[in-house]
Write a protein that holds these residues in place. Structure first.
Motif, PDB file in Angstrom:
ATOM      1  N   GLU A 123       0.857  -1.186   0.000  1.00  0.00           N
ATOM      2  CA  GLU A 123       0.000   0.000   0.000  1.00  0.00           C
ATOM      3  C   GLU A 123       0.891   1.233   0.000  1.00  0.00           C
ATOM      4  N   GLY A 124       0.250   2.392  -0.133  1.00  0.00           N
ATOM      5  CA  GLY A 124       1.034   3.623  -0.121  1.00  0.00           C
ATOM      6  C   GLY A 124       0.244   4.823   0.352  1.00  0.00           C
ATOM      7  N   GLU A 125       0.976   5.802   0.854  1.00  0.00           N
ATOM      8  CA  GLU A 125       0.410   7.098   1.226  1.00  0.00           C
ATOM      9  C   GLU A 125       0.686   8.042   0.065  1.00  0.00           C
ATOM     10  N   ILE A 126      -0.375   8.530  -0.576  1.00  0.00           N
ATOM     11  CA  ILE A 126      -0.257   9.292  -1.824  1.00  0.00           C
ATOM     12  C   ILE A 126      -0.606  10.757  -1.614  1.00  0.00           C
ATOM     13  N   THR A 127       0.175  11.610  -2.272  1.00  0.00           N
ATOM     14  CA  THR A 127      -0.104  13.034  -2.375  1.00  0.00           C
ATOM     15  C   THR A 127      -0.029  13.377  -3.853  1.00  0.00           C
ATOM     16  N   GLU A 128      -0.986  14.145  -4.358  1.00  0.00           N
ATOM     17  CA  GLU A 128      -0.968  14.566  -5.763  1.00  0.00           C
ATOM     18  C   GLU A 128      -1.119  16.069  -5.850  1.00  0.00           C
ATOM     19  N   GLY A 129      -0.633  16.634  -6.931  1.00  0.00           N
ATOM     20  CA  GLY A 129      -0.771  18.061  -7.138  1.00  0.00           C
ATOM     21  C   GLY A 129      -0.335  18.462  -8.535  1.00  0.00           C
ATOM     22  N   MET A 130      -0.451  19.732  -8.801  1.00  0.00           N
ATOM     23  CA  MET A 130      -0.040  20.280 -10.092  1.00  0.00           C
ATOM     24  C   MET A 130       1.332  20.934  -9.931  1.00  0.00           C
ATOM     25  N   LEU A 131       2.148  20.835 -10.975  1.00  0.00           N
ATOM     26  CA  LEU A 131       3.457  21.482 -10.990  1.00  0.00           C
ATOM     27  C   LEU A 131       3.366  22.756 -11.811  1.00  0.00           C
ATOM     28  N   LYS A 132       4.064  23.769 -11.353  1.00  0.00           N
ATOM     29  CA  LYS A 132       4.138  25.024 -12.103  1.00  0.00           C
ATOM     30  C   LYS A 132       5.605  25.406 -12.213  1.00  0.00           C
ATOM     31  N   PRO A 133       6.340  24.736 -13.120  1.00  0.00           N
ATOM     32  CA  PRO A 133       7.776  25.008 -13.216  1.00  0.00           C
ATOM     33  C   PRO A 133       8.051  26.413 -13.753  1.00  0.00           C
ATOM     34  N   GLY A 134       9.089  27.038 -13.199  1.00  0.00           N
ATOM     35  CA  GLY A 134       9.540  28.325 -13.703  1.00  0.00           C
ATOM     36  C   GLY A 134      10.314  28.128 -14.997  1.00  0.00           C
ATOM     37  N   ARG A 135      10.444  29.190 -15.763  1.00  0.00           N
ATOM     38  CA  ARG A 135      11.109  29.105 -17.066  1.00  0.00           C
ATOM     39  C   ARG A 135      12.538  28.571 -16.972  1.00  0.00           C
ATOM     40  N   ASN A 136      13.253  28.889 -15.895  1.00  0.00           N
ATOM     41  CA  ASN A 136      14.650  28.486 -15.769  1.00  0.00           C
ATOM     42  C   ASN A 136      14.858  27.224 -14.936  1.00  0.00           C
ATOM     43  N   GLU A 137      13.767  26.601 -14.500  1.00  0.00           N
ATOM     44  CA  GLU A 137      13.865  25.349 -13.753  1.00  0.00           C
ATOM     45  C   GLU A 137      14.021  24.180 -14.716  1.00  0.00           C
ATOM     46  N   PRO A 138      14.507  23.035 -14.215  1.00  0.00           N
ATOM     47  CA  PRO A 138      14.590  21.854 -15.080  1.00  0.00           C
ATOM     48  C   PRO A 138      13.197  21.469 -15.584  1.00  0.00           C
ATOM     49  N   CYS A 139      13.115  21.014 -16.812  1.00  0.00           N
ATOM     50  CA  CYS A 139      11.832  20.613 -17.393  1.00  0.00           C
ATOM     51  C   CYS A 139      11.309  19.360 -16.688  1.00  0.00           C
ATOM     52  N   PRO A 140      10.026  19.324 -16.356  1.00  0.00           N
ATOM     53  CA  PRO A 140       9.447  18.153 -15.693  1.00  0.00           C
ATOM     54  C   PRO A 140       9.500  16.876 -16.524  1.00  0.00           C
ATOM     55  N   CYS A 141       9.707  16.992 -17.827  1.00  0.00           N
ATOM     56  CA  CYS A 141       9.704  15.800 -18.677  1.00  0.00           C
ATOM     57  C   CYS A 141      10.924  14.926 -18.459  1.00  0.00           C
ATOM     58  N   GLY A 142      11.928  15.440 -17.736  1.00  0.00           N
ATOM     59  CA  GLY A 142      13.108  14.634 -17.446  1.00  0.00           C
ATOM     60  C   GLY A 142      14.210  14.749 -18.478  1.00  0.00           C
ATOM     61  N   SER A 143      14.091  15.689 -19.416  1.00  0.00           N
ATOM     62  CA  SER A 143      15.098  15.829 -20.473  1.00  0.00           C
ATOM     63  C   SER A 143      16.427  16.362 -19.972  1.00  0.00           C
ATOM     64  N   GLY A 144      16.410  17.031 -18.802  1.00  0.00           N
ATOM     65  CA  GLY A 144      17.619  17.655 -18.289  1.00  0.00           C
ATOM     66  C   GLY A 144      17.803  19.086 -18.767  1.00  0.00           C
ATOM     67  N   ARG A 145      16.942  19.539 -19.672  1.00  0.00           N
ATOM     68  CA  ARG A 145      17.025  20.908 -20.188  1.00  0.00           C
ATOM     69  C   ARG A 145      16.149  21.830 -19.351  1.00  0.00           C
ATOM     70  N   LYS A 146      16.375  23.141 -19.493  1.00  0.00           N
ATOM     71  CA  LYS A 146      15.523  24.110 -18.821  1.00  0.00           C
ATOM     72  C   LYS A 146      14.135  24.067 -19.438  1.00  0.00           C
ATOM     73  N   PHE A 147      13.126  24.326 -18.601  1.00  0.00           N
ATOM     74  CA  PHE A 147      11.734  24.289 -19.041  1.00  0.00           C
ATOM     75  C   PHE A 147      11.500  25.199 -20.235  1.00  0.00           C
ATOM     76  N   LYS A 148      12.071  26.412 -20.231  1.00  0.00           N
ATOM     77  CA  LYS A 148      11.837  27.377 -21.320  1.00  0.00           C
ATOM     78  C   LYS A 148      12.414  26.889 -22.652  1.00  0.00           C
ATOM     79  N   ALA A 149      13.389  25.995 -22.607  1.00  0.00           N
ATOM     80  CA  ALA A 149      14.010  25.502 -23.831  1.00  0.00           C
ATOM     81  C   ALA A 149      13.492  24.124 -24.233  1.00  0.00           C
ATOM     82  N   CYS A 150      12.502  23.643 -23.498  1.00  0.00           N
ATOM     83  CA  CYS A 150      12.038  22.284 -23.754  1.00  0.00           C
ATOM     84  C   CYS A 150      10.531  22.237 -24.007  1.00  0.00           C
ATOM     85  N   CYS A 151       9.743  22.195 -22.953  1.00  0.00           N
ATOM     86  CA  CYS A 151       8.309  21.959 -23.073  1.00  0.00           C
ATOM     87  C   CYS A 151       7.438  23.187 -22.834  1.00  0.00           C
ATOM     88  N   LEU A 152       8.028  24.375 -22.687  1.00  0.00           N
ATOM     89  CA  LEU A 152       7.225  25.573 -22.442  1.00  0.00           C
ATOM     90  C   LEU A 152       6.375  25.923 -23.638  1.00  0.00           C
TER      91      LEU A 152
END
Length: 152
Positions: A123-152
């Motif tokens: 079993e597990g204890e779960i928490t869910e939510g929405m992400l709001k990455p900043g333009r200069n943060e790592p992209c949530p997709c896991g590419s390793g690139r900045k969000f603004k240069a990837c999935c923005l």
């Protein structure tokens, strides 16, 4: 645009080939520890392998069936911590998924138990939510690139 994984790369985020990572667990070899089982279960969610998920779910908490048709588009996994103590284990992780034009996360502290020589999800204890990455943060997709240069 989401950067696609190389088709041979394992979805669990190990950065190694699926054939030498989670495929062995999906093919019937028992997972070696709670983290390996958790990673293989995440990969099974990505690959929509319902049979594996049910087979690795302990009978005391396992649902009768599992339908992954409406499940999110999982894009990355981060292991936060793991423990393995005498037939019991915990894995704390965060999984990121695509939510329409945005991003969501599922964070869980999963409980595992070793039964008859095999690890099972309990079993597990779960928490869910929405992400709001900043333009200069790592992209949530896991590419390793900045969000603004990837999935923005």
């Amino acid at each position: 645009m989401i950067t696609e994984r190389h088709p041979e790369q394992c979805p669990c985020g190990s950065n190694i080939a699926y054939s030498t990572c989670c495929q062995r667990w999906h093919s019937g070899t028992p997972a070696s520890d709670p983290e390996a089982l958790m990673r293989s279960r995440y990969a099974a969610f990505v690959l929509k392998n319902e049979g594996y998920l049910l087979d690795t779910w302990h009978t005391s908490t396992r649902p009768k069936e599992l339908d992954l048709d409406g499940s999110p588009s999982w894009v990355s996994l981060r292991i936060i911590s793991t423990t393995d103590e005498g037939g019991r284990g915990k894995v704390h992780f965060r999984a990121i998924y695509r939510a329409g034009s945005g991003w969501g996360y599922l964070e869980e502290v999963s409980q595992f138990v070793k039964d008859r020589g095999r690890w099972f999800y309990l079993e597990g204890e779960i928490t869910e939510g929405m992400l709001k990455p900043g333009r200069n943060e790592p992209c949530p997709c896991g590419s390793g690139r900045k969000f603004k240069a990837c999935c923005l």
